[in-house]
Design an enzyme around this catalytic site. Structure first.
Site, PDB file in Angstrom:
ATOM      1  N   ASP A  18       0.835  -1.109   0.030  1.00 59.67           N
ATOM      2  CA  ASP A  18      -0.059   0.134   0.130  1.00 59.67           C
ATOM      3  C   ASP A  18       0.982   1.209   0.025  1.00 59.67           C
ATOM      4  O   ASP A  18       1.828   1.218   0.508  1.00 59.67           O
ATOM      5  CB  ASP A  18      -0.903   0.150   1.179  1.00 59.67           C
ATOM      6  CG  ASP A  18      -1.970   0.908   1.056  1.00 59.67           C
ATOM      7  OD1 ASP A  18      -2.337   1.543   0.047  1.00 59.67           O
ATOM      8  OD2 ASP A  18      -2.707   1.432   2.220  1.00 59.67           O
ATOM      9  N   HIS A  35       3.301   2.728  -8.793  1.00 61.68           N
ATOM     10  CA  HIS A  35       3.123   1.254  -8.855  1.00 61.68           C
ATOM     11  C   HIS A  35       4.383   0.617  -9.633  1.00 61.68           C
ATOM     12  O   HIS A  35       4.797  -0.480  -9.149  1.00 61.68           O
ATOM     13  CB  HIS A  35       1.859   1.124  -9.942  1.00 61.68           C
ATOM     14  CG  HIS A  35       0.495   1.449  -9.459  1.00 61.68           C
ATOM     15  ND1 HIS A  35       0.159   1.071  -8.107  1.00 61.68           N
ATOM     16  CD2 HIS A  35      -0.491   2.040  -9.897  1.00 61.68           C
ATOM     17  CE1 HIS A  35      -1.053   1.618  -7.775  1.00 61.68           C
ATOM     18  NE2 HIS A  35      -1.364   2.277  -8.596  1.00 61.68           N
ATOM     19  N   SER A  63      -7.021  -6.037  -5.926  1.00 60.86           N
ATOM     20  CA  SER A  63      -8.246  -6.460  -5.308  1.00 60.86           C
ATOM     21  C   SER A  63      -9.581  -6.425  -6.410  1.00 60.86           C
ATOM     22  O   SER A  63      -9.628  -5.701  -7.189  1.00 60.86           O
ATOM     23  CB  SER A  63      -8.522  -5.419  -3.898  1.00 60.86           C
ATOM     24  OG  SER A  63      -9.145  -4.427  -4.206  1.00 60.86           O
ATOM     25  N   THR A  64     -10.566  -7.045  -5.814  1.00 58.00           N
ATOM     26  CA  THR A  64     -11.775  -7.111  -6.712  1.00 58.00           C
ATOM     27  C   THR A  64     -12.396  -5.814  -6.636  1.00 58.00           C
ATOM     28  O   THR A  64     -13.253  -5.556  -7.610  1.00 58.00           O
ATOM     29  CB  THR A  64     -12.673  -8.020  -5.889  1.00 58.00           C
ATOM     30  OG1 THR A  64     -12.885  -8.037  -4.429  1.00 58.00           O
ATOM     31  CG2 THR A  64     -12.490  -9.768  -6.068  1.00 58.00           C
ATOM     32  N   ASN A  66     -10.210  -3.169  -6.948  1.00 52.64           N
ATOM     33  CA  ASN A  66      -9.310  -2.059  -7.770  1.00 52.64           C
ATOM     34  C   ASN A  66     -10.001  -1.753  -8.961  1.00 52.64           C
ATOM     35  O   ASN A  66      -9.504  -0.957  -9.657  1.00 52.64           O
ATOM     36  CB  ASN A  66      -8.050  -2.589  -7.552  1.00 52.64           C
ATOM     37  CG  ASN A  66      -7.232  -2.342  -6.369  1.00 52.64           C
ATOM     38  OD1 ASN A  66      -6.275  -3.510  -5.873  1.00 52.64           O
ATOM     39  ND2 ASN A  66      -7.650  -1.489  -5.556  1.00 52.64           N
ATOM     40  N   TRP A  67     -10.850  -2.578  -9.685  1.00 51.94           N
ATOM     41  CA  TRP A  67     -11.408  -2.285 -10.794  1.00 51.94           C
ATOM     42  C   TRP A  67     -11.965  -0.960 -10.867  1.00 51.94           C
ATOM     43  O   TRP A  67     -12.445  -0.433 -12.075  1.00 51.94           O
ATOM     44  CB  TRP A  67     -12.494  -3.436 -11.284  1.00 51.94           C
ATOM     45  CG  TRP A  67     -12.076  -4.607 -11.352  1.00 51.94           C
ATOM     46  CD1 TRP A  67     -12.120  -5.770 -10.389  1.00 51.94           C
ATOM     47  CD2 TRP A  67     -11.190  -5.413 -12.462  1.00 51.94           C
ATOM     48  NE1 TRP A  67     -11.419  -6.778 -11.069  1.00 51.94           N
ATOM     49  CE2 TRP A  67     -10.976  -6.537 -11.872  1.00 51.94           C
ATOM     50  CE3 TRP A  67     -10.535  -4.730 -13.558  1.00 51.94           C
ATOM     51  CZ2 TRP A  67     -10.128  -7.407 -13.134  1.00 51.94           C
ATOM     52  CZ3 TRP A  67      -9.854  -5.431 -14.344  1.00 51.94           C
ATOM     53  CH2 TRP A  67      -9.350  -6.964 -14.131  1.00 51.94           C
ATOM     54  N   ARG A  69     -10.918   1.799 -10.098  1.00 52.79           N
ATOM     55  CA  ARG A  69      -9.941   2.958 -10.461  1.00 52.79           C
ATOM     56  C   ARG A  69      -9.973   3.155 -11.938  1.00 52.79           C
ATOM     57  O   ARG A  69     -10.479   2.583 -12.790  1.00 52.79           O
ATOM     58  CB  ARG A  69      -8.448   2.521 -10.046  1.00 52.79           C
ATOM     59  CG  ARG A  69      -8.416   2.169  -8.522  1.00 52.79           C
ATOM     60  CD  ARG A  69      -7.076   1.770  -8.180  1.00 52.79           C
ATOM     61  NE  ARG A  69      -7.101   1.734  -6.794  1.00 52.79           N
ATOM     62  CZ  ARG A  69      -6.012   1.803  -6.022  1.00 52.79           C
ATOM     63  NH1 ARG A  69      -4.727   2.094  -6.564  1.00 52.79           N
ATOM     64  NH2 ARG A  69      -5.966   1.871  -4.734  1.00 52.79           N
ATOM     65  N   ARG A 185       1.195  -4.386   6.841  1.00 50.71           N
ATOM     66  CA  ARG A 185       0.544  -3.298   5.960  1.00 50.71           C
ATOM     67  C   ARG A 185       1.539  -2.131   6.209  1.00 50.71           C
ATOM     68  O   ARG A 185       1.396  -1.379   7.263  1.00 50.71           O
ATOM     69  CB  ARG A 185      -0.915  -3.140   6.468  1.00 50.71           C
ATOM     70  CG  ARG A 185      -1.545  -2.120   5.583  1.00 50.71           C
ATOM     71  CD  ARG A 185      -2.903  -1.930   5.376  1.00 50.71           C
ATOM     72  NE  ARG A 185      -3.313  -1.385   4.286  1.00 50.71           N
ATOM     73  CZ  ARG A 185      -4.577  -1.180   3.735  1.00 50.71           C
ATOM     74  NH1 ARG A 185      -5.563  -2.067   4.246  1.00 50.71           N
ATOM     75  NH2 ARG A 185      -4.841  -0.599   2.740  1.00 50.71           N
ATOM     76  N   ARG A 191      -5.903  -1.565   8.108  1.00 49.01           N
ATOM     77  CA  ARG A 191      -7.167  -2.104   7.931  1.00 49.01           C
ATOM     78  C   ARG A 191      -6.662  -3.594   7.123  1.00 49.01           C
ATOM     79  O   ARG A 191      -5.698  -3.732   6.447  1.00 49.01           O
ATOM     80  CB  ARG A 191      -8.014  -1.351   6.772  1.00 49.01           C
ATOM     81  CG  ARG A 191      -8.935  -0.352   7.197  1.00 49.01           C
ATOM     82  CD  ARG A 191      -9.510   0.219   6.067  1.00 49.01           C
ATOM     83  NE  ARG A 191      -8.805   0.777   4.863  1.00 49.01           N
ATOM     84  CZ  ARG A 191      -8.135   1.942   4.832  1.00 49.01           C
ATOM     85  NH1 ARG A 191      -8.258   2.679   5.957  1.00 49.01           N
ATOM     86  NH2 ARG A 191      -7.330   2.352   4.038  1.00 49.01           N
ATOM     87  N   LEU A 192      -7.706  -4.425   7.063  1.00 51.69           N
ATOM     88  CA  LEU A 192      -7.204  -5.785   6.310  1.00 51.69           C
ATOM     89  C   LEU A 192      -7.882  -5.555   4.762  1.00 51.69           C
ATOM     90  O   LEU A 192      -7.246  -6.329   3.925  1.00 51.69           O
ATOM     91  CB  LEU A 192      -7.926  -6.793   6.798  1.00 51.69           C
ATOM     92  CG  LEU A 192      -7.336  -7.710   7.919  1.00 51.69           C
ATOM     93  CD1 LEU A 192      -8.283  -8.987   8.483  1.00 51.69           C
ATOM     94  CD2 LEU A 192      -5.989  -8.207   7.491  1.00 51.69           C
TER      95      LEU A 192
END
Ligand code: FPP
Length: 237
Positions: A18, A35, A63-64, A66-67, A69, A185, A191-192
């Site tokens: 992160d 990135h 992650s599911t 992140n789409w 973005r 993290r 956060r998880l």
């Protein structure tokens, strides 16, 4: 003082990469530059985990959620995923067994094919297990496990009351692997974020105030030492 190497052997570590966006913003660069640096750090930390004798490491790459973005950022992450992970990593030399966690059917067919090939090619490698979570979410993973077991019940092969935690674990993408000892993290968030929800039941959470693109081998040593000072009781006393 003991060094991280003394107690890193056999550990299972989860890493939420992160802070790439904030790292880039601080430098007046596009988020995609963060990135790219993050992908370089991913490679270096993977090699370091190997050298330390870590048993398994799981990186949260996409992650599911992140789409959501901007399309340009999503395609840049996917390109980096292709460049750094699929093309430019010598899994044979590192002796890693690579496992991709998540629903890969949403990815470009060429990536799916390469992911399947890498898993196949590295299946018998005896070194560190390298899990890469792509289009992964902890809740969808648990739903998928419920669907697999529900189908077995429907087929008459299983009674609902016979479902066990072990069966659920066996239906996760991490089947057969040890749950993470700690989840790291960076970037100061606590956060998880839908990461390894099933597997994290007794994982220690280690958060660090460093952005992922700045994360170094020394930072990993610090995280391992921090974990080592925690007293894990697994619900006992
Ligand atoms: C979180 O930082 C990072 C991501 C959502 C993407 C991580 C992807 C890579 C490191 C590159 C490709 C992956 C591999 C395995 C080669 P953020 O963008 O949420 O940062 P912010 O919170 O500062 O905005």
């Amino acid at each position: 003082m003991p060094h991280a190497e003394d107690f890193a052997k056999g550990l299972s570590i989860g890493i939420i990469m992160d802070g790439n966006g904030r790292w880039a913003k601080k430098r007046g660069l596009p988020r995609t530059a963060g990135h790219k640096k993050g992908a370089e750090v991913f490679q270096d930390i993977t090699r370091y985990c190997n050298a330390l004798g870590v048993a398994s490491v799981t990186f949260y790459a996409f992650s599911t959620e992140n789409w959501k973005r901007p399309e340009e950022e999503v395609s840049s992450i996917m390109r980096l995923f292709g460049d750094y992970l699929i093309k430019a990593f010598d899994y044979e030399k590192e002796n890693n067994r690579v496992v991709f966690l998540g629903d890969r059917t949403a990815l470009a067919p060429k990536y799916q094919k390469q992911m399947n090939e890498i898993e196949e090619r590295t299946r018998s490698n005896t070194g560190m297990v390298l899990n890469i979570a792509v289009n992964y979410g902890g809740r969808p993973e648990i739903v998928r496990a419920a669907q697999i077991l529900a189908q077995r019940v429907k087929d008459g092969a299983l009674q609902p009351q016979d479902i066990t935690e072990e069966m659920m674990s066996d239906c996760m993408y991490t089947r057969g692997q040890k749950d993470p000892d700690f989840i790291l993290r960076p970037s100061g968030e606590k956060r998880l974020s839908n990461f390894m929800l099933w597997q994290a039941a007794y994982s220690e959470l280690v958060e660090m105030d460093v952005l992922w693109p700045d994360f170094t081998r020394d930072d990993l040593d610090t995280a391992i030492e921090e974990f080592n000072h925690r007293s894990r009781r697994f619900g006992g006393i």
